[in-house]
Scaffold this motif. Structure first.
Motif, PDB file in Angstrom:
ATOM      1  N   LYS A 199     -15.990  15.374 -18.494  1.00  0.00           N
ATOM      2  CA  LYS A 199     -16.637  15.260 -19.806  1.00  0.00           C
ATOM      3  C   LYS A 199     -16.987  13.814 -20.136  1.00  0.00           C
ATOM      4  O   LYS A 199     -17.142  13.461 -21.297  1.00  0.00           O
ATOM      5  N   SER A 200     -17.112  12.978 -19.118  1.00  0.00           N
ATOM      6  CA  SER A 200     -17.324  11.545 -19.342  1.00  0.00           C
ATOM      7  C   SER A 200     -18.637  11.250 -20.061  1.00  0.00           C
ATOM      8  O   SER A 200     -18.772  10.217 -20.715  1.00  0.00           O
ATOM      9  N   CYS A 201     -19.617  12.159 -19.936  1.00  0.00           N
ATOM     10  CA  CYS A 201     -20.922  11.933 -20.573  1.00  0.00           C
ATOM     11  C   CYS A 201     -21.089  12.734 -21.862  1.00  0.00           C
ATOM     12  O   CYS A 201     -22.133  12.655 -22.517  1.00  0.00           O
ATOM     13  N   ARG A 238     -27.840  12.761 -18.379  1.00  0.00           N
ATOM     14  CA  ARG A 238     -26.880  11.657 -18.326  1.00  0.00           C
ATOM     15  C   ARG A 238     -25.871  11.856 -17.193  1.00  0.00           C
ATOM     16  O   ARG A 238     -25.485  10.888 -16.512  1.00  0.00           O
ATOM     17  N   ARG A 239     -25.474  13.091 -16.977  1.00  0.00           N
ATOM     18  CA  ARG A 239     -24.517  13.357 -15.903  1.00  0.00           C
ATOM     19  C   ARG A 239     -25.125  13.069 -14.534  1.00  0.00           C
ATOM     20  O   ARG A 239     -24.455  12.528 -13.646  1.00  0.00           O
ATOM     21  N   SER A 281     -25.619  21.236 -16.942  1.00  0.00           N
ATOM     22  CA  SER A 281     -26.071  21.117 -15.550  1.00  0.00           C
ATOM     23  C   SER A 281     -24.939  20.873 -14.554  1.00  0.00           C
ATOM     24  O   SER A 281     -25.111  20.184 -13.547  1.00  0.00           O
ATOM     25  N   THR A 282     -23.783  21.490 -14.799  1.00  0.00           N
ATOM     26  CA  THR A 282     -22.710  21.430 -13.808  1.00  0.00           C
ATOM     27  C   THR A 282     -23.179  21.991 -12.467  1.00  0.00           C
ATOM     28  O   THR A 282     -22.832  21.469 -11.404  1.00  0.00           O
ATOM     29  N   GLU A 298     -30.137  18.784 -26.728  1.00  0.00           N
ATOM     30  CA  GLU A 298     -28.931  17.950 -26.607  1.00  0.00           C
ATOM     31  C   GLU A 298     -28.201  18.222 -25.294  1.00  0.00           C
ATOM     32  O   GLU A 298     -27.630  17.311 -24.685  1.00  0.00           O
ATOM     33  N   PHE A 299     -28.234  19.459 -24.832  1.00  0.00           N
ATOM     34  CA  PHE A 299     -27.567  19.785 -23.571  1.00  0.00           C
ATOM     35  C   PHE A 299     -28.421  19.381 -22.376  1.00  0.00           C
ATOM     36  O   PHE A 299     -27.889  18.991 -21.333  1.00  0.00           O
ATOM     37  N   ALA A 300     -29.740  19.485 -22.506  1.00  0.00           N
ATOM     38  CA  ALA A 300     -30.623  18.990 -21.450  1.00  0.00           C
ATOM     39  C   ALA A 300     -30.405  17.493 -21.249  1.00  0.00           C
ATOM     40  O   ALA A 300     -30.367  16.996 -20.118  1.00  0.00           O
ATOM     41  N   ASP A 301     -30.231  16.770 -22.353  1.00  0.00           N
ATOM     42  CA  ASP A 301     -29.993  15.333 -22.273  1.00  0.00           C
ATOM     43  C   ASP A 301     -28.615  15.046 -21.677  1.00  0.00           C
ATOM     44  O   ASP A 301     -28.450  14.069 -20.930  1.00  0.00           O
TER      45      ASP A 301
END
Length: 291
Positions: free
Chosen positions: A183-185, A247-248, A219-220, A240-243
């Motif tokens: 969950k770092s991002c 980031r991941r 996007s795991t 927000e989840f696409a972003d």
């Protein structure tokens, strides 16, 4: 022309921001594998226990349920679209709980898929049951099905056997739920662990294969795919989840972080093997690297 929200420099990781029902009909590309984590329709005001706190389980508008008929039609629609985007020897993995998995299995049979296994994912670190009125929930289910009853699917049997101390791997997988380092991002409310997706991808794809996730979330699936040397397209309607997925993937460009992720996945899932970890690459079998 479909416009990507994000595409990696290597062009092995693409996120499209939009509704999967709108996006999938727009292209003819066929995928080797699909992983889907569709809405469970559980956002009904319930509560759970996380990190020592009582929290609401509501995930968002996208997870609010409807009638049995509308949910069944939802499943039929996305499963039909996904079947059209699978190669003839392709397979699909779908995660769920008892709330939705049986209805999905019914739709799979109706649409002509062949169910291969129903994996029971036993979480090694489930949250407690705060009501104390029934057994603690510690499992989720993952259906594995192929596109056609008659066309053989890909299965890296020997690799799965090797991972399992040279014994046939069963349909019960004991793996932890998502860890803090994943969950770092940022956080997604239904994020799946990389150890789970890595096993799925290694079991049913080969290097450079294309994997689709129609409900991409953070996007795991794509992160696991790239760590395994596969290519990925994810569709996510929430910006927000696409972003978060973007980031991941950018984080993965850091070689040190990539090495760390490989080591953590190895320790979680393959600690019993005496494979070497060298320069961020873990080899499980002769032609299936995680790099």
């Amino acid at each position: 022309m479909i416009k990507s929200y994000y595409k990696s420099n290597e062009k092995d990781f693409t996120i499209v921001n939009g509704n999967t029902f709108d996006i999938l009909p727009q292209f003819d590309f066929k995928f080797d594998m699909i992983f889907a984590d569709p809405p469970y329709f559980l956002s009904n005001g319930g509560i759970s226990y996380q990190s020592g706190k009582i929290v609401c389980v509501d995930k968002g508008e996208w997870d609010k349920g409807g009638t049995f008929e509308t949910i069944l039609e939802f499943n039929r629609k996305w499963l039909s679209l996904c079947r059209d985007k699978l190669k003839d020897n392709g397979s699909i993995w779908i995660s769920g709980t008892y709330h939705n998995i049986f209805a999905i299995a019914q739709s799979l049979n109706e649409l002509g898929y062949k169910i291969l296994n129903i994996i029971t994912w036993e979480k090694t670190n489930p949250p407690p049951n705060i009501s104390c009125r029934f057994f603690k929930y510690s499992t989720e289910f993952i259906i594995w099905a192929r596109k056609s009853p008659k066309t053989p699917h890909k299965f890296n049997y020997e690799l799965m056997k090797e991972i399992n101390n040279n014994q046939q791997m069963t349909d019960v997988w004991k793996l932890p739920a998502i860890s803090r380092w994943e969950k770092s991002c940022g956080k997604h409310p239904t994020q799946k662990p990389l150890s789970l997706l890595t096993r799925i991808i290694l079991a049913s794809t080969d290097k450079d294969n294309w994997i689709l996730d129609p409900f991409a979330g953070s996007s795991t699936t794509g992160i696991a795919a790239n760590l395994c040397g596969r290519r990925y397209l994810g569709i996510e309607q929430e910006i927000e989840f696409a972003d978060l997925g973007k980031r991941r993937r950018i984080e993965l460009e850091n070689i040190g972080i990539r090495k760390e992720y490989c080591k953590k996945i190895h320790d979680l899932q393959f600690a019993e093997l005496q494979n070497s970890v060298s320069e961020g690459t873990i080899f499980y079998g002769s032609d299936l690297p995680i790099d």
